[in-house]
Design a protein around this motif. Sequence first.
Motif, PDB file in Angstrom:
ATOM      1  N   MET A  24      49.260  37.462  35.652  1.00 15.43           N
ATOM      2  CA  MET A  24      48.867  38.861  35.608  1.00 15.43           C
ATOM      3  C   MET A  24      47.409  39.058  35.162  1.00 15.43           C
ATOM      4  O   MET A  24      46.628  39.754  35.822  1.00 15.43           O
ATOM      5  CB  MET A  24      49.793  39.646  34.681  1.00 15.43           C
ATOM      6  N   ASP A  25      47.056  38.497  34.030  1.00 12.58           N
ATOM      7  CA  ASP A  25      45.727  38.759  33.468  1.00 12.58           C
ATOM      8  C   ASP A  25      44.622  38.268  34.393  1.00 12.58           C
ATOM      9  O   ASP A  25      43.625  38.967  34.622  1.00 12.58           O
ATOM     10  CB  ASP A  25      45.595  38.098  32.095  1.00 12.58           C
ATOM     11  N   GLU A  26      44.786  37.069  34.938  1.00 15.60           N
ATOM     12  CA  GLU A  26      43.792  36.519  35.852  1.00 15.60           C
ATOM     13  C   GLU A  26      43.670  37.383  37.103  1.00 15.60           C
ATOM     14  O   GLU A  26      42.566  37.685  37.575  1.00 15.60           O
ATOM     15  CB  GLU A  26      44.175  35.092  36.223  1.00 15.60           C
ATOM     16  N   GLY A  27      44.820  37.792  37.637  1.00 14.69           N
ATOM     17  CA  GLY A  27      44.809  38.624  38.839  1.00 14.69           C
ATOM     18  C   GLY A  27      44.184  39.978  38.600  1.00 14.69           C
ATOM     19  O   GLY A  27      43.387  40.468  39.415  1.00 14.69           O
ATOM     20  N   LEU A  28      44.524  40.613  37.492  1.00 16.05           N
ATOM     21  CA  LEU A  28      43.976  41.941  37.186  1.00 16.05           C
ATOM     22  C   LEU A  28      42.471  41.885  36.987  1.00 16.05           C
ATOM     23  O   LEU A  28      41.753  42.817  37.361  1.00 16.05           O
ATOM     24  CB  LEU A  28      44.665  42.519  35.950  1.00 16.05           C
ATOM     25  N   GLY A  29      41.983  40.796  36.399  1.00 10.75           N
ATOM     26  CA  GLY A  29      40.535  40.651  36.241  1.00 10.75           C
ATOM     27  C   GLY A  29      39.817  40.651  37.576  1.00 10.75           C
ATOM     28  O   GLY A  29      38.743  41.267  37.730  1.00 10.75           O
ATOM     29  N   LEU A  30      40.403  39.982  38.577  1.00 10.37           N
ATOM     30  CA  LEU A  30      39.799  39.964  39.913  1.00 10.37           C
ATOM     31  C   LEU A  30      39.841  41.342  40.566  1.00 10.37           C
ATOM     32  O   LEU A  30      38.896  41.749  41.258  1.00 10.37           O
ATOM     33  CB  LEU A  30      40.519  38.945  40.789  1.00 10.37           C
ATOM     34  N   LEU A  31      40.937  42.070  40.343  1.00  9.97           N
ATOM     35  CA  LEU A  31      41.019  43.420  40.903  1.00  9.97           C
ATOM     36  C   LEU A  31      39.932  44.309  40.307  1.00  9.97           C
ATOM     37  O   LEU A  31      39.276  45.071  41.023  1.00  9.97           O
ATOM     38  CB  LEU A  31      42.396  44.028  40.623  1.00  9.97           C
ATOM     39  N   ASP A  32      39.755  44.235  38.998  1.00  7.31           N
ATOM     40  CA  ASP A  32      38.725  45.046  38.348  1.00  7.31           C
ATOM     41  C   ASP A  32      37.342  44.713  38.891  1.00  7.31           C
ATOM     42  O   ASP A  32      36.517  45.599  39.126  1.00  7.31           O
ATOM     43  CB  ASP A  32      38.760  44.812  36.833  1.00  7.31           C
ATOM     44  N   GLU A  33      37.109  43.423  39.105  1.00  4.95           N
ATOM     45  CA  GLU A  33      35.801  43.009  39.622  1.00  4.95           C
ATOM     46  C   GLU A  33      35.584  43.531  41.037  1.00  4.95           C
ATOM     47  O   GLU A  33      34.478  43.960  41.392  1.00  4.95           O
ATOM     48  CB  GLU A  33      35.699  41.487  39.587  1.00  4.95           C
ATOM     49  N   SER A  34      36.629  43.519  41.840  1.00  6.70           N
ATOM     50  CA  SER A  34      36.519  44.059  43.200  1.00  6.70           C
ATOM     51  C   SER A  34      36.177  45.541  43.171  1.00  6.70           C
ATOM     52  O   SER A  34      35.373  46.034  43.978  1.00  6.70           O
ATOM     53  CB  SER A  34      37.834  43.852  43.954  1.00  6.70           C
ATOM     54  N   MET A  35      36.791  46.273  42.239  1.00 11.53           N
ATOM     55  CA  MET A  35      36.588  47.713  42.201  1.00 11.53           C
ATOM     56  C   MET A  35      35.197  48.103  41.730  1.00 11.53           C
ATOM     57  O   MET A  35      34.727  49.204  42.024  1.00 11.53           O
ATOM     58  CB  MET A  35      37.642  48.356  41.296  1.00 11.53           C
ATOM     59  N   VAL A  36      34.525  47.218  41.013  1.00 17.01           N
ATOM     60  CA  VAL A  36      33.144  47.507  40.614  1.00 17.01           C
ATOM     61  C   VAL A  36      32.289  47.736  41.861  1.00 17.01           C
ATOM     62  O   VAL A  36      31.492  48.687  41.934  1.00 17.01           O
ATOM     63  CB  VAL A  36      32.573  46.354  39.768  1.00 17.01           C
ATOM     64  N   ALA A  37      32.458  46.879  42.870  1.00 17.20           N
ATOM     65  CA  ALA A  37      31.669  47.014  44.100  1.00 17.20           C
ATOM     66  C   ALA A  37      32.031  48.280  44.855  1.00 17.20           C
ATOM     67  O   ALA A  37      31.171  48.937  45.444  1.00 17.20           O
ATOM     68  CB  ALA A  37      31.898  45.792  44.986  1.00 17.20           C
ATOM     69  N   VAL A  38      33.331  48.666  44.825  1.00 19.30           N
ATOM     70  CA  VAL A  38      33.751  49.876  45.537  1.00 19.30           C
ATOM     71  C   VAL A  38      33.152  51.112  44.892  1.00 19.30           C
ATOM     72  O   VAL A  38      32.545  51.957  45.566  1.00 19.30           O
ATOM     73  CB  VAL A  38      35.288  49.991  45.556  1.00 19.30           C
ATOM     74  N   THR A  39      33.324  51.233  43.593  1.00 20.95           N
ATOM     75  CA  THR A  39      32.867  52.448  42.910  1.00 20.95           C
ATOM     76  C   THR A  39      31.345  52.532  42.859  1.00 20.95           C
ATOM     77  O   THR A  39      30.786  53.624  42.730  1.00 20.95           O
ATOM     78  CB  THR A  39      33.450  52.520  41.492  1.00 20.95           C
ATOM     79  N   ALA A  40      30.667  51.386  42.964  1.00 17.51           N
ATOM     80  CA  ALA A  40      29.199  51.398  43.028  1.00 17.51           C
ATOM     81  C   ALA A  40      28.699  51.673  44.442  1.00 17.51           C
ATOM     82  O   ALA A  40      27.489  51.689  44.681  1.00 17.51           O
ATOM     83  CB  ALA A  40      28.660  50.065  42.537  1.00 17.51           C
ATOM     84  N   ARG A  41      29.626  51.889  45.374  1.00 13.49           N
ATOM     85  CA  ARG A  41      29.312  52.203  46.774  1.00 13.49           C
ATOM     86  C   ARG A  41      28.488  51.091  47.432  1.00 13.49           C
ATOM     87  O   ARG A  41      27.568  51.327  48.214  1.00 13.49           O
ATOM     88  CB  ARG A  41      28.592  53.550  46.896  1.00 13.49           C
ATOM     89  N   GLU A  42      28.872  49.842  47.119  1.00 17.98           N
ATOM     90  CA  GLU A  42      28.184  48.698  47.695  1.00 17.98           C
ATOM     91  C   GLU A  42      28.838  48.227  48.990  1.00 17.98           C
ATOM     92  O   GLU A  42      28.270  47.396  49.694  1.00 17.98           O
ATOM     93  CB  GLU A  42      28.192  47.539  46.688  1.00 17.98           C
ATOM     94  N   LEU A  43      30.025  48.749  49.308  1.00 13.44           N
ATOM     95  CA  LEU A  43      30.793  48.229  50.427  1.00 13.44           C
ATOM     96  C   LEU A  43      30.690  49.132  51.653  1.00 13.44           C
ATOM     97  O   LEU A  43      30.420  50.331  51.537  1.00 13.44           O
ATOM     98  CB  LEU A  43      32.264  48.075  50.034  1.00 13.44           C
ATOM     99  N   SER A  44      30.946  48.563  52.818  1.00  9.04           N
ATOM    100  CA  SER A  44      30.981  49.345  54.054  1.00  9.04           C
ATOM    101  C   SER A  44      32.192  50.278  54.023  1.00  9.04           C
ATOM    102  O   SER A  44      33.135  50.067  53.252  1.00  9.04           O
ATOM    103  CB  SER A  44      31.042  48.410  55.255  1.00  9.04           C
ATOM    104  N   PRO A  45      32.214  51.325  54.860  1.00 10.99           N
ATOM    105  CA  PRO A  45      33.272  52.338  54.762  1.00 10.99           C
ATOM    106  C   PRO A  45      34.694  51.795  54.906  1.00 10.99           C
ATOM    107  O   PRO A  45      35.570  52.107  54.094  1.00 10.99           O
ATOM    108  CB  PRO A  45      32.930  53.317  55.891  1.00 10.99           C
ATOM    109  N   ILE A  46      34.951  51.000  55.924  1.00  9.23           N
ATOM    110  CA  ILE A  46      36.311  50.520  56.145  1.00  9.23           C
ATOM    111  C   ILE A  46      36.732  49.557  55.039  1.00  9.23           C
ATOM    112  O   ILE A  46      37.852  49.647  54.520  1.00  9.23           O
ATOM    113  CB  ILE A  46      36.434  49.861  57.534  1.00  9.23           C
ATOM    114  N   VAL A  47      35.842  48.678  54.635  1.00  8.97           N
ATOM    115  CA  VAL A  47      36.171  47.739  53.562  1.00  8.97           C
ATOM    116  C   VAL A  47      36.431  48.488  52.258  1.00  8.97           C
ATOM    117  O   VAL A  47      37.326  48.121  51.490  1.00  8.97           O
ATOM    118  CB  VAL A  47      35.055  46.683  53.396  1.00  8.97           C
ATOM    119  N   SER A  48      35.698  49.565  52.010  1.00  5.77           N
ATOM    120  CA  SER A  48      35.945  50.365  50.802  1.00  5.77           C
ATOM    121  C   SER A  48      37.386  50.852  50.769  1.00  5.77           C
ATOM    122  O   SER A  48      38.071  50.745  49.748  1.00  5.77           O
ATOM    123  CB  SER A  48      34.995  51.573  50.758  1.00  5.77           C
ATOM    124  N   GLY A  49      37.852  51.401  51.892  1.00  3.66           N
ATOM    125  CA  GLY A  49      39.221  51.904  51.945  1.00  3.66           C
ATOM    126  C   GLY A  49      40.249  50.796  51.785  1.00  3.66           C
ATOM    127  O   GLY A  49      41.255  50.957  51.080  1.00  3.66           O
TER     128      GLY A  49
END
Length: 545
Positions: free
Chosen positions: A174-199
């Motif tokens: 759980m902890d390892e997986g959740l850390g990766l999810l949080d890291e992924s969301m940093v790029a989304v909320t910073a608007r670094e991703l393309s539109p479809i990948v963001s969704g």
Amino acid sequence: MNAAAALERGRESYARQAWMDAYESLSAAASSSELGAEDLELLATSAYMIGRESDYLALLERAHRSHLDAGEPLAALRCAFWVGVNLARQGEIGRAGGWLARAQRLLEREGGDRVEHGYLLLPLVFQQEAAGDWEAAAATAGEAAAIGERFDDPDLFALAAHERGHILIQNGRMDEGLGLLDESMVAVTARELSPIVSGIVYCGVILACQEAYEVRRAQEWTAALSAWCERQPDLIPFTGRCLVHRAEILQLHGTWAEALEEARRACERCLQGGNPAAAGEACYRQGELQRMLGDFDAAEDAYREASRLGREPQPGLALLRLAQEKIGAAEAAIRRIAAETSEAGRRAGLLPAFVEIMLAVGDVDAARDACAELDAVAEGREDGVLGAMAAQARGTMELASGNTEAALGALRRAGRVWQQLGAPYEQARARMLVGRACRALGDEDAASLELEAARAAFSELGAAVDLAHLDRVTSGASATNAHGLTDRELEVLRHLAAGVTNKEIAAELALSVRTVDRHVSNIFVKLGVSSRAAATAYAHEHGVL
């Protein structure tokens, strides 16, 4: 508007995420002159974002050919990758394999260390997952994420990292997986991703958080996804899944009428967006709410529709059978799905229902084993949903086994966590069990306080099934309680029997019409009738009034 002006407007609308205008303007430009490959990709993305997936695929194929004609094989490879992935998602495995093989040949022809190699690892991750080879899938996703990081490609990194996180969560890390999810969301909320990948990442991360029973994270990211969707009024994909997540959170927080409406809207939007899997989840959510509200026929229909769309309707359907007193059917269903399910997160979602049904059929040993398994899954997460689920299951089992003091401690812990999480229904269920434990220990005052609090919460929620169960628990206090009606419901029934409308009852008793509607629904469930006339006849025949 000439082609040049339409093209410029289309590009500007794309930048503003005004997808319908971008699609129409770029389409107008394409009808007057041949668009370059990059503009074809803009048009393809705009088509996808307004739910025109067939147009999206056709335009990507055109962009692929245009890139090849322009001597841009790696850009062509990316188009081929997305065509293949989307065809695979639609179940067109043959065509998908052809496009992905084409992408692979282009990569091999170019040679060298390329970021595109990371993208082509992602279909392999999905294949390994489908084969149940979780360790290989996690390793491959990690390799793809590392390539994305090395080449500074945020889309690839976010896609691979969130997929690896999901895989780890499904297998108890759980902890390892959740850390990766949080890291992924940093790029989304910073608007670094393309539109479809963001969704894709938004929805994937929230789904993984919910499978990990990380309610606080799921709520935070769902709010962010809702805001992202609202900034794009023309958006069709991802909005249905967003509504499913919103319905789940509203249900947890006790706003059941709004949750049910969001689930209905979610189903419609998911089907409109070509996402039957998410539509099945929305139907299942409807079934859960309708079951708890006591509308068994509607719940049955919702579970059946969920199944038709590919969503396993368990454990909800088994709990419906239990509420209908079809104990054999409930037992067969929950044993079957428990035997089929191996992933830790999914098993955790089944085990509380398994404990409840096993205790109903008298198999205390099976219930105890399930509690031990749930305790192990929840270890280290005692202050979250998993911890509350485990404590409540343990308390229920100990109470049924006669270990009342042990039951009381576990149930108190569960109630505190549910309160902290803002989950009134689950807290009320815990308090009802605490009341039973206090009564068994001879503390009638404490029992009355807990049971009254549970009753008030169930009444506010409209939890008709639990109200009926609570009344059976407390039956014998009076003749009226033997019929399962609260004092307020008796008052409503008297007015109902006099031929007064719900609106008039609301005015007379200083209640909202919605509250009166809920009371009337509860009366029907408890008396086993389906109309006002039948409720009146029952009341007179059985001396309820």
